[in-house]
Design a protein around this motif. Structure first.
Motif, PDB file in Angstrom:
ATOM      1  N   VAL A  58      58.199  54.164  41.026  1.00 37.33           N
ATOM      2  CA  VAL A  58      58.310  54.160  42.489  1.00 37.33           C
ATOM      3  C   VAL A  58      57.327  53.167  43.103  1.00 37.33           C
ATOM      4  N   CYS A  63      61.056  51.891  45.594  1.00 34.98           N
ATOM      5  CA  CYS A  63      62.186  52.758  45.934  1.00 34.98           C
ATOM      6  C   CYS A  63      61.671  54.074  46.529  1.00 34.98           C
ATOM      7  N   GLN A  64      62.554  54.810  47.146  1.00 35.90           N
ATOM      8  CA  GLN A  64      62.193  56.114  47.688  1.00 35.90           C
ATOM      9  C   GLN A  64      62.093  57.118  46.546  1.00 35.90           C
ATOM     10  N   TRP A  65      61.292  58.162  46.765  1.00 37.81           N
ATOM     11  CA  TRP A  65      61.113  59.187  45.731  1.00 37.81           C
ATOM     12  C   TRP A  65      62.448  59.803  45.335  1.00 37.81           C
ATOM     13  N   LYS A  66      63.305  60.052  46.312  1.00 37.46           N
ATOM     14  CA  LYS A  66      64.604  60.681  46.034  1.00 37.46           C
ATOM     15  C   LYS A  66      65.562  59.733  45.308  1.00 37.46           C
ATOM     16  N   ALA A  67      65.257  58.416  45.299  1.00 37.02           N
ATOM     17  CA  ALA A  67      66.107  57.445  44.618  1.00 37.02           C
ATOM     18  C   ALA A  67      65.621  57.158  43.201  1.00 37.02           C
ATOM     19  N   PRO A  69      65.372  57.071  39.394  1.00 35.73           N
ATOM     20  CA  PRO A  69      66.401  57.299  38.365  1.00 35.73           C
ATOM     21  C   PRO A  69      66.173  58.617  37.629  1.00 35.73           C
ATOM     22  N   ARG A  70      67.249  59.268  37.259  1.00 39.04           N
ATOM     23  CA  ARG A  70      67.201  60.595  36.634  1.00 39.04           C
ATOM     24  C   ARG A  70      66.403  60.628  35.336  1.00 39.04           C
ATOM     25  N   GLY A  75      62.905  63.484  41.683  1.00 41.78           N
ATOM     26  CA  GLY A  75      62.039  62.719  42.578  1.00 41.78           C
ATOM     27  C   GLY A  75      61.032  63.596  43.300  1.00 41.78           C
TER      28      GLY A  75
END
Length: 148
Positions: A58, A63-67, A69-70, A75
């Motif tokens: 991040v 990128c945003q925390w919710k974005a 990658p799995r 996130g």
């Protein structure tokens, strides 16, 4: 044929992990809080190394925390670890360790430092951009009178 491992800027090498893993804050239960489950029950926590790689991802990519990658996990979990470790001073500790190691290897010129910056008002901005956008097109006086 030996395979060379490729690292991204957020991937943690085994050498780096060994150097810093002792600095990671241990998660302890709050004695003032009542828990439903006994210690060890429930979902296993995310590994600290995986969480740290997610944090670095991040911070490096923006990128945003919710974005996230799995492959780095949730996130929100990674962000929560970031907040906990930040409050515990973890990142300052590993930064200091890194500086100490670099100083030993290359040497840091502590006696010579430089700083540069410039901040000025934009005196002609009003002419170039016009009035406040929230006031455009409104009738009446745009000045505010406080007190009396």
């Amino acid at each position: 044929m030996s395979e060379k491992k490729s690292y991204q800027a957020w991937t943690i090498s085994d050498e780096f992990w060994e150097a810093i893993k002792g600095e990671i804050p241990k998660k302890e239960r709050d004695p003032a809080k009542t828990y439903k489950n006994a210690p060890g029950q429930g979902r296993k926590p995310m590994s600290a190394r995986k969480a740290l790689e997610g944090i670095f991802y991040v911070l490096r990519t923006g990128c945003q925390w919710k974005a996230l990658p799995r492959e780095y996990g949730s996130g929100s979990t990674v962000h929560r670890r970031f907040q906990e470790w930040l409050a515990a001073g973890f990142f300052e500790k590993i930064w200091s360790k890194g500086l100490e190691q670099y100083d030993e290897l290359e040497g840091i010129g502590w006696e010579w430092q430089s700083l540069d910056g410039c901040m000025v008002k934009a005196p002609l901005a009003l002419e170039s951009v016009g009035k406040n956008p929230t006031d455009r097109g409104k009738n009446g006086d745009k000045t505010q009178c406080f007190g009396g």
